[in-house]
Enzyme design. Sequence first.
Site, PDB file in Angstrom:
ATOM      1  N   HIS A 107       0.910  -1.038   0.110  1.00 62.21           N
ATOM      2  CA  HIS A 107       0.133  -0.235  -0.046  1.00 62.21           C
ATOM      3  C   HIS A 107       0.556   1.172   0.019  1.00 62.21           C
ATOM      4  CE1 HIS A 107       0.839  -1.465   4.328  1.00 62.21           C
ATOM      5  NE2 HIS A 107       0.711   0.499   4.709  1.00 62.21           N
ATOM      6  N   HIS A 109       0.939   5.017   0.306  1.00 66.99           N
ATOM      7  CA  HIS A 109      -0.126   6.233   1.925  1.00 66.99           C
ATOM      8  C   HIS A 109      -0.123   8.255   0.700  1.00 66.99           C
ATOM      9  CE1 HIS A 109       0.608   4.352   5.673  1.00 66.99           C
ATOM     10  NE2 HIS A 109       2.010   3.581   5.332  1.00 66.99           N
TER      11      HIS A 109
HETATM   12  P1  5GP Z   1       1.951   0.377   7.897  1.00 72.42           P
HETATM   13  O1  5GP Z   1       2.232   0.628   8.650  1.00 72.42           O
HETATM   14  O2  5GP Z   1       1.678  -0.842   7.053  1.00 72.42           O
HETATM   15  O3  5GP Z   1       2.887   1.427   6.558  1.00 72.42           O
HETATM   16  O4  5GP Z   1       0.306   1.338   7.534  1.00 72.42           O
HETATM   17  C1  5GP Z   1      -0.047   0.869   7.679  1.00 72.42           C
HETATM   18  C2  5GP Z   1      -1.660   1.690   7.668  1.00 72.42           C
HETATM   19  O5  5GP Z   1      -3.105   0.919   7.832  1.00 72.42           O
HETATM   20  C3  5GP Z   1      -1.578   2.347   8.947  1.00 72.42           C
HETATM   21  O6  5GP Z   1      -1.446   4.155   8.675  1.00 72.42           O
HETATM   22  C4  5GP Z   1      -3.214   2.532   9.770  1.00 72.42           C
HETATM   23  O7  5GP Z   1      -3.431   3.150   9.999  1.00 72.42           O
HETATM   24  C5  5GP Z   1      -3.666   2.022   8.222  1.00 72.42           C
HETATM   25  N1  5GP Z   1      -4.537   1.096   8.978  1.00 72.42           N
HETATM   26  C6  5GP Z   1      -4.741  -0.332   9.837  1.00 72.42           C
HETATM   27  N2  5GP Z   1      -6.006  -0.709  10.342  1.00 72.42           N
HETATM   28  C7  5GP Z   1      -6.790  -0.253   9.007  1.00 72.42           C
HETATM   29  C8  5GP Z   1      -7.995  -0.988   9.036  1.00 72.42           C
HETATM   30  O8  5GP Z   1      -8.745  -1.158   9.634  1.00 72.42           O
HETATM   31  N3  5GP Z   1      -8.907   0.687   8.014  1.00 72.42           N
HETATM   32  C9  5GP Z   1      -7.870   1.310   7.575  1.00 72.42           C
HETATM   33  N4  5GP Z   1      -8.890   2.347   6.894  1.00 72.42           N
HETATM   34  N5  5GP Z   1      -6.336   1.221   7.809  1.00 72.42           N
HETATM   35  C10 5GP Z   1      -6.078   0.887   8.621  1.00 72.42           C
END
Ligand code: 5GP
Length: 145
Positions: A107, A109
């Site tokens: 993903h 951001h």
């Molecule tokens: P990472 O830490 O893997 O780069 O980003 C994961 C992102 O997913 C974080 O910014 C977190 O806030 C978001 N996130 C985690 N769980 C959920 C969820 O259940 N729904 C949504 N929409 N975002 C989520």
Amino acid sequence: MSLDGAYDDQNIFARIVRGEAPAVKIYEDHAVLAFMDVFPQSRGHCLVVSKTSRARNLLDVEPEVLCKLMTDVQRVARAVVAALNPDGVVITQFNGSPAGQTVFHLHVHIIPRWIDQPLKGHGQGGIADVDALKVLAEQIAAKIS
Ligand code: 5GP
């Protein structure tokens, strides 16, 4: 999870893509889904994911999937700027838990920034109000071209 490991098809983004978990969606086509981050680091923080790839991170992903994903990241980021008029936009992506990754489905951001508003910590933004996210998602979606 380090850079090595198997894709877990029960991860939250895979469940969102399959419609098994809720999300406030902005944009969707056959290959890509954009939706609001539920723990936003800033107002308008959203995510873009592949709907088709089992890549955990950027190192895993098929190049053609990445090309489509990043094209749509640009499309959604332009819409965020048009809708919310930020002073800047962070486009970021983490690979492996030591790098800050918490969800192991590739993903990207999109995090709008305003000069007078400090960025909340990654994963420390607190859960957002869903109705407020829906308003933001509608504003952003209206600007997608
Ligand atoms: P990472 O830490 O893997 O780069 O980003 C994961 C992102 O997913 C974080 O910014 C977190 O806030 C978001 N996130 C985690 N769980 C959920 C969820 O259940 N729904 C949504 N929409 N975002 C989520």
